[in-house]
Design an enzyme around this catalytic site. Structure first.
Site, PDB file in Angstrom:
ATOM      1  N   CYS A 154      17.860   5.356  16.055  1.00  0.00           N
ATOM      2  CA  CYS A 154      16.983   6.656  15.900  1.00  0.00           C
ATOM      3  C   CYS A 154      17.168   7.393  14.941  1.00  0.00           C
ATOM      4  O   CYS A 154      18.538   8.573  15.693  1.00  0.00           O
ATOM      5  CB  CYS A 154      16.692   6.746  17.298  1.00  0.00           C
ATOM      6  N   GLU A 179      -5.575   0.016   5.569  1.00  0.00           N
ATOM      7  CA  GLU A 179      -5.347   1.538   7.532  1.00  0.00           C
ATOM      8  C   GLU A 179      -6.908   0.543   8.206  1.00  0.00           C
ATOM      9  O   GLU A 179      -6.095   0.202   9.440  1.00  0.00           O
ATOM     10  CB  GLU A 179      -6.252   2.211   6.922  1.00  0.00           C
ATOM     11  N   ASP A 210      -1.579   7.049  16.097  1.00  0.00           N
ATOM     12  CA  ASP A 210      -1.508   6.041  16.188  1.00  0.00           C
ATOM     13  C   ASP A 210      -1.288   5.497  17.167  1.00  0.00           C
ATOM     14  O   ASP A 210      -0.674   6.336  18.561  1.00  0.00           O
ATOM     15  CB  ASP A 210      -1.565   4.685  15.187  1.00  0.00           C
ATOM     16  N   TYR A 240     -12.363  -8.689  15.506  1.00  0.00           N
ATOM     17  CA  TYR A 240     -13.048  -7.182  15.714  1.00  0.00           C
ATOM     18  C   TYR A 240     -13.920  -7.418  14.264  1.00  0.00           C
ATOM     19  O   TYR A 240     -13.529  -6.055  12.891  1.00  0.00           O
ATOM     20  CB  TYR A 240     -11.719  -5.905  15.529  1.00  0.00           C
ATOM     21  N   CYS A 287      15.302  14.239  21.433  1.00  0.00           N
ATOM     22  CA  CYS A 287      13.899  13.415  22.381  1.00  0.00           C
ATOM     23  C   CYS A 287      14.460  13.729  23.475  1.00  0.00           C
ATOM     24  O   CYS A 287      15.841  13.328  24.193  1.00  0.00           O
ATOM     25  CB  CYS A 287      14.524  11.897  22.129  1.00  0.00           C
ATOM     26  N   GLN A 301      -5.420  -2.471  15.027  1.00  0.00           N
ATOM     27  CA  GLN A 301      -5.605  -3.717  16.079  1.00  0.00           C
ATOM     28  C   GLN A 301      -4.483  -4.985  15.453  1.00  0.00           C
ATOM     29  O   GLN A 301      -5.342  -5.948  15.599  1.00  0.00           O
ATOM     30  CB  GLN A 301      -6.481  -3.574  16.267  1.00  0.00           C
ATOM     31  N   THR A 302      -4.331  -5.040  14.412  1.00  0.00           N
ATOM     32  CA  THR A 302      -3.518  -6.047  13.473  1.00  0.00           C
ATOM     33  C   THR A 302      -2.436  -5.585  13.148  1.00  0.00           C
ATOM     34  O   THR A 302      -1.553  -4.442  12.469  1.00  0.00           O
ATOM     35  CB  THR A 302      -4.652  -6.506  12.051  1.00  0.00           C
ATOM     36  N   TYR A 335      -8.117   9.298  12.697  1.00  0.00           N
ATOM     37  CA  TYR A 335      -6.709   8.274  12.704  1.00  0.00           C
ATOM     38  C   TYR A 335      -6.627   7.938  11.257  1.00  0.00           C
ATOM     39  O   TYR A 335      -5.850   8.313  10.355  1.00  0.00           O
ATOM     40  CB  TYR A 335      -5.824   7.021  13.696  1.00  0.00           C
ATOM     41  N   CYS A 352      17.499   3.482  20.834  1.00  0.00           N
ATOM     42  CA  CYS A 352      17.998   4.376  21.076  1.00  0.00           C
ATOM     43  C   CYS A 352      19.147   4.825  19.634  1.00  0.00           C
ATOM     44  O   CYS A 352      19.512   5.426  19.336  1.00  0.00           O
ATOM     45  CB  CYS A 352      18.077   5.575  22.302  1.00  0.00           C
ATOM     46  N   TRP A 363       0.811  -1.327   0.137  1.00  0.00           N
ATOM     47  CA  TRP A 363      -0.137  -0.007   0.503  1.00  0.00           C
ATOM     48  C   TRP A 363       1.149   1.676   0.108  1.00  0.00           C
ATOM     49  O   TRP A 363       0.092   1.734  -0.613  1.00  0.00           O
ATOM     50  CB  TRP A 363      -1.021  -0.318   1.268  1.00  0.00           C
TER      51      TRP A 363
END
Ligand code: SF4
Length: 350
Positions: free
Chosen positions: A199, A34, A135, A79, A205, A39-40, A117, A196, A21
Site C-alpha cells: 500500500c 461508469e 463508491d 440490473y 493508515c 455493480q459489475t 457517485y 498493506c 475509458w
C-alpha cells in the site's frame, strides 16, 4: 494531506490498469463506462463498454436507438434499470442540452440513473471539478485510513466518508485522485485481508497502526432475500413460439420471456397444467407433448428464483397470448440471463 495525495497519485500512475475509458476525457464515454461498471466487475463490463461504444458512437445515436435494442445489447449484465436509464439520460442530453453533456456535478446528477457517485466521477474526470466520487471501494479505503468503526452502510457514516473524501481530494487532479482511490480499493485495500505491504499510503493508515484493518469496514445491514417460483410455458406450434414482455415495477422490466405463472411454492405437474390451460385458453386435446426442465436456483442480489420451463407442443394456438413469433427469431429479443440459460440448453429452440 499533500504528501498523502502525492504518494497515492505516484502509485496510481505506475500501477493503474490500462482501461479503455482511462484514455479519454469524452464525458459520453466516461458516463457509459461508469454506468456499465455499477455493480459489475471490470472484466465483465469491458466487453459491454466496447459493444456500446461501437454501436452508439455518440449520445445522439444512443438516444435514437429503440429501448429493446439497448436492452438486447445489455443482456447478461443484470440490473436492467441501468440500461433503461442510460437511454432516458441520452434522450435528455439530446433534447435539453443539444447533445452536449452537462459539465458540472449539480446538473449531471439530474440525469436519470446518475447518482452522486456517477455525477462526481464524470465531473471530476471529464471536467476537473473537485468533487469526491465515493463508491464501495472508496468507502472501504476511507473507513480503514481513518479507522471508522461505525457501520459503513448507515447514512450517517456514508456522509462522514463523503465529507472526509471531499476534504482530502487533490484539487489540481481530482479525476486522477478519485480513480486512484478506487484503484487502491480494487487492487490493494481489498475486502477481508488488505495487501498493506503493497500500500502506497500505509504510512497514513490509522487502521493499520491499530492493527484493525481486517475488521474494517463494519457492516450491519443484511439483505433479506425473497424466494420466488417461476413456471415458464414454452408454447410451440409448428415454427411458432410465444413471448410476453415484462411489465413495470419488478425485475427485468421491458425484457421478453415465455408466458409465466408465478407461484409461492412448488406445485404438482397436473395442477400446473390446469392453471396454464385455464389462463391461456388452451384446449387439453391440443397438447401433443410436454417436456419439463428445472433450472438450478437463480441467484439475484435480493431474490432467489426457482425456475421451471414447461415446453408444450400444441396443435393449435393458445387463445390469449400477446406475441406470437417465429421460433427462429427468439434470439433477437432481449431476455433475462435466466431465460438465456434455458435457451442455451435447449438448442432446438434457437
Ligand atoms: Fe488499506 Fe492496508 Fe493501505 Fe490501510 S494500509 S489503506 S488497510 S491497504
Amino acid at each position: 494531506m499533500e504528501e498523502f495525495s502525492k504518494a497515492l497519485l505516484l502509485w496510481y500512475n505506475i500501477n493503474k490498469r490500462p482501461l479503455p475509458w482511462r484514455d479519454t476525457s469524452d464525458p459520453y464515454k466516461i458516463w457509459l463506462s461508469e454506468v456499465i461498471l455499477q455493480q459489475t466487475r471490470v472484466e465483465q463490463g469491458m466487453s459491454y463498454y466496447h459493444k456500446f461504444v461501437e454501436n452508439y458512437r455518440d449520445v445522439f445515436s444512443l438516444a435514437a436507438a429503440g429501448e429493446s435494442e439497448i436492452l438486447k445489447l445489455w443482456q447478461g449484465l443484470g440490473y436492467y434499470s441501468r440500461a433503461r436509464n442510460l437511454h432516458r439520460a441520452a434522450r435528455m442530453v439530446v433534447e435539453q442540452f443539444n447533445g452536449k453533456f452537462p459539465d458540472n456535478y449539480d446538473t449531471l446528477i439530474k440525469l436519470p440513473g446518475v447518482g452522486s457517485y456517477t455525477a462526481a466521477a464524470i465531473a471530476s474526470i471529464a471536467y476537473n471539478e473537485p468533487v469526491a466520487a465515493v463508491d464501495g471501494n472508496v468507502k472501504r479505503v476511507v473507513s480503514r485510513l481513518f479507522a471508522i468503526t461505525n457501520p459503513i452502510d448507515q447514512s450517517g457514516t456514508i456522509k462522514t466518508i463523503k465529507k472526509i473524501t471531499g476534504e482530502i481530494i487533490n484539487h489540481e487532479l481530482p479525476g486522477e485522485f478519485n480513480q486512484a482511490m478506487m484503484e487502491l480499493g480494487a487492487s490493494v485495500c481489498i475486502p477481508r485481508i488488505p495487501n498493506c505491504d503493497k500500500c502506497p499510503v500505509a504510512h497514513y493508515c490509522e487502521a493499520l497502526s491499530k492493527n484493525i484493518q481486517k475488521d474494517l469496514p463494519v457492516k450491519v445491514r443484511k439483505v433479506k432475500k425473497r424466494t420466488r417460483y417461476f413456471y415458464y410455458f414454452v408454447f410451440l406450434k409448428g415454427n411458432s413460439s410465444m413471448l410476453m414482455r415484462r411489465g413495470a415495477n419488478d425485475i427485468w422490466e421491458g425484457l421478453y420471456e415465455f408466458p409465466l405463472i408465478e407461484l409461492s411454492g412448488e406445485v404438482p405437474g397436473d395442477k400446473l397444467m390446469k392453471m396454464a390451460t385455464d389462463k391461456w385458453g388452451i384446449k387439453t386435446d391440443a397438447i401433443k407433448e410436454i417436456d419439463i426442465t428445472h433450472l438450478p436456483k437463480h441467484v439475484l442480489t435480493h431474490q432467489n428464483i426457482y425456475a421451471t420451463f414447461v415446453k408444450v407442443l400444441l396443435s393449435e394456438d393458445p387463445l390469449k397470448l400477446v406475441l406470437n413469433i417465429n421460433k427462429g427469431a427468439l434470439s433477437d429479443y432481449p431476455v433475462s440471463r435466466l431465460t438465456e440459460i434455458y435457451l442455451t440448453q435447449d438448442k432446438k429452440l434457437l
